[in-house]
Design a protein around this motif. Structure first.
Motif, PDB file in Angstrom:
ATOM      1  N   ASN A   1     -24.071  33.930 -26.620  1.00 34.22           N
ATOM      2  CA  ASN A   1     -23.129  33.542 -25.589  1.00 34.22           C
ATOM      3  C   ASN A   1     -21.740  33.447 -26.185  1.00 34.22           C
ATOM      4  N   PHE A   2     -20.766  34.142 -25.561  1.00 32.00           N
ATOM      5  CA  PHE A   2     -19.443  34.203 -26.159  1.00 32.00           C
ATOM      6  C   PHE A   2     -18.734  32.861 -26.140  1.00 32.00           C
ATOM      7  N   ASN A   3     -19.003  32.034 -25.139  1.00 35.90           N
ATOM      8  CA  ASN A   3     -18.380  30.707 -25.106  1.00 35.90           C
ATOM      9  C   ASN A   3     -18.803  29.870 -26.304  1.00 35.90           C
ATOM     10  N   THR A   4     -20.064  30.002 -26.703  1.00 29.80           N
ATOM     11  CA  THR A   4     -20.531  29.294 -27.897  1.00 29.80           C
ATOM     12  C   THR A   4     -19.801  29.795 -29.138  1.00 29.80           C
ATOM     13  N   HIS A   5     -19.602  31.115 -29.199  1.00 30.94           N
ATOM     14  CA  HIS A   5     -18.867  31.685 -30.325  1.00 30.94           C
ATOM     15  C   HIS A   5     -17.439  31.173 -30.379  1.00 30.94           C
ATOM     16  N   ILE A   6     -16.788  31.041 -29.212  1.00 31.43           N
ATOM     17  CA  ILE A   6     -15.412  30.542 -29.166  1.00 31.43           C
ATOM     18  C   ILE A   6     -15.342  29.117 -29.700  1.00 31.43           C
ATOM     19  N   VAL A   7     -16.254  28.266 -29.235  1.00 31.42           N
ATOM     20  CA  VAL A   7     -16.250  26.866 -29.662  1.00 31.42           C
ATOM     21  C   VAL A   7     -16.491  26.760 -31.161  1.00 31.42           C
ATOM     22  N   LEU A   8     -17.460  27.519 -31.668  1.00 29.04           N
ATOM     23  CA  LEU A   8     -17.770  27.462 -33.101  1.00 29.04           C
ATOM     24  C   LEU A   8     -16.606  27.974 -33.945  1.00 29.04           C
ATOM     25  N   SER A   9     -16.017  29.092 -33.549  1.00 31.26           N
ATOM     26  CA  SER A   9     -14.931  29.669 -34.344  1.00 31.26           C
ATOM     27  C   SER A   9     -13.699  28.777 -34.329  1.00 31.26           C
ATOM     28  N   CYS A  10     -13.335  28.274 -33.148  1.00 32.74           N
ATOM     29  CA  CYS A  10     -12.151  27.418 -33.058  1.00 32.74           C
ATOM     30  C   CYS A  10     -12.353  26.105 -33.817  1.00 32.74           C
ATOM     31  N   THR A  11     -13.540  25.531 -33.698  1.00 33.31           N
ATOM     32  CA  THR A  11     -13.833  24.284 -34.413  1.00 33.31           C
ATOM     33  C   THR A  11     -13.869  24.508 -35.916  1.00 33.31           C
ATOM     34  N   GLY A  12     -14.526  25.602 -36.341  1.00 33.58           N
ATOM     35  CA  GLY A  12     -14.655  25.860 -37.779  1.00 33.58           C
ATOM     36  C   GLY A  12     -13.338  26.175 -38.450  1.00 33.58           C
ATOM     37  N   ILE A  13     -12.598  27.156 -37.931  1.00 38.61           N
ATOM     38  CA  ILE A  13     -11.323  27.536 -38.531  1.00 38.61           C
ATOM     39  C   ILE A  13     -10.299  26.415 -38.395  1.00 38.61           C
TER      40      ILE A  13
END
Length: 347
Positions: A293-305
């Motif tokens: 799910n792309f929304n999950t990817h957005i949350v993970l990438s924004c939180t991680g970086i």
């Protein structure tokens, strides 16, 4: 590095709307975070620049880190976009992927250099002033900026999958050619066409993960040395006081050390663990070749970086010398506002 997740958008109206909504979600999350990172770095940079007592080699290294962190803040909205399949020309696609990756690696190299410089200051203070990085500061800057640029630019020199098949289904099946998506000179731009799997694995497990582990190792070593020095101070204090019970001063020192350990541990957990989770989840998805799910990817990438980019801000804002000029400016503005308010009330 922001490793993208494979998507399969067919360029009709519905998928175009979905692409716009994903980009909107990315900007909504990353732009406020990016602005906060940029402004906080500018405050610390100005604080060091205005204080001539801070014009020395260690703070120059920290300035380089702040500049890299500020650049990472600028590139933050573009990193999650690397997971989207878009129609871009070859050169535009390379810039959209290579430049954010270079800024990220430069930030990481600068962070390792700052930790190493401070680590040597504590572990080997007698040889601290004779370090090669102090004798040749331009060379040290070259070390932390040139290798990230060279490695990030490897896809531009041929280490890419651009000539391979368009396996991400970027275009409609009726329009799909070997590489071109449309007749206007654009092509299907995705992370998997710019970064081969070997490139991603080498960066993650050859550069990023060893850098994070080295930072954690140096921090742990410093805390261990500090604990030993604290025990020596308490032992010396007891011999002078000729008492066997811990005094109030010893208890205060132990409490301060405990607070320091807790602060360092929480900072590491808050700033590095989200990025480690994001990195390994993306690698697991890449290996299994599954779609997420792309929304999950957005949350993970924004939180991680985003959490990783906060590390220099924690180091900078914790030093009162760096923030003192900004504090004085805010105090003057507050006093002026109070005088104006008081004058308007009397009038």
């Amino acid at each position: 590095m922001g490793v993208g997740l494979q998507m399969s958008p067919v360029m009709d109206y519905n998928d175009s709307q979905a692409l716009l909504s994903r980009e909107h979600l990315i900007y909504v999350i990353t732009v406020p975070l990016s602005i906060s990172i940029i402004l906080a770095n500018l405050v610390i940079i100005l604080g060091i620049s205005w204080n001539r007592q801070l014009h020395n080699t260690p703070n120059y290294f920290f300035l380089s880190l702040l500049v890299a962190d500020m650049c990472t803040g600028v590139a933050l909205p573009f990193i999650p976009l690397m997971g989207l399949n878009r129609e871009l020309s070859f050169s535009s696609c390379l810039v959209a992927h290579v430049f954010p990756n270079f800024l990220f690696l430069a930030f990481l190299f600068n962070l390792v250099m700052v930790h190493y410089e401070r680590y040597i200051c504590i572990v080997d203070p007698l040889h601290y002033n004779n370090l090669w990085m102090h004798r040749s500061f331009p060379l040290a800057l070259l070390v932390v900026w040139a290798p990230p640029l060279l490695y990030a630019s490897l896809p531009a020199f041929g280490w890419n999958n651009w000539e391979g098949p368009d396996w991400n289904d970027c275009c409609a099946s009726g329009q799909k050619l070997a590489t071109n998506c449309s007749t206007n000179g654009t092509a299907c731009c995705s992370y998997s066409r710019v970064f081969p799997n070997a490139f991603i694995y080498l960066e993650v497990y050859g550069l990023v993960l060893p850098a994070i582990l080295s930072i954690a190792g140096m921090t742990g070593r410093v805390l261990w040395i500090t604990r030993g020095q604290l025990k020596d101070i308490c032992r010396l204090h007891r011999s002078v006081e000729r008492g066997s019970q811990a005094s109030d001063r010893e208890q205060r020192l132990n409490l301060r050390y405990t607070r320091c350990v807790v602060a360092v541990s929480l900072t590491f957990l808050a700033c590095w663990v989200p990025y480690l989770i994001y990195m390994h989840v993306c690698i697991a998805v890449l290996i299994s070749d599954t779609k997420w799910n792309f929304n999950t990817h957005i949350v993970l990438s924004c939180t991680g970086i985003g959490s990783m980019a906060v590390v220099p801000l924690v180091l900078g804002l914790a030093n009162k010398q760096y923030t003192e000029p900004a504090y004085k400016v805010l105090q003057k503005l507050r006093d002026r506002w109070r005088r104006q308010t008081h004058g308007s009330v009397e009038g």
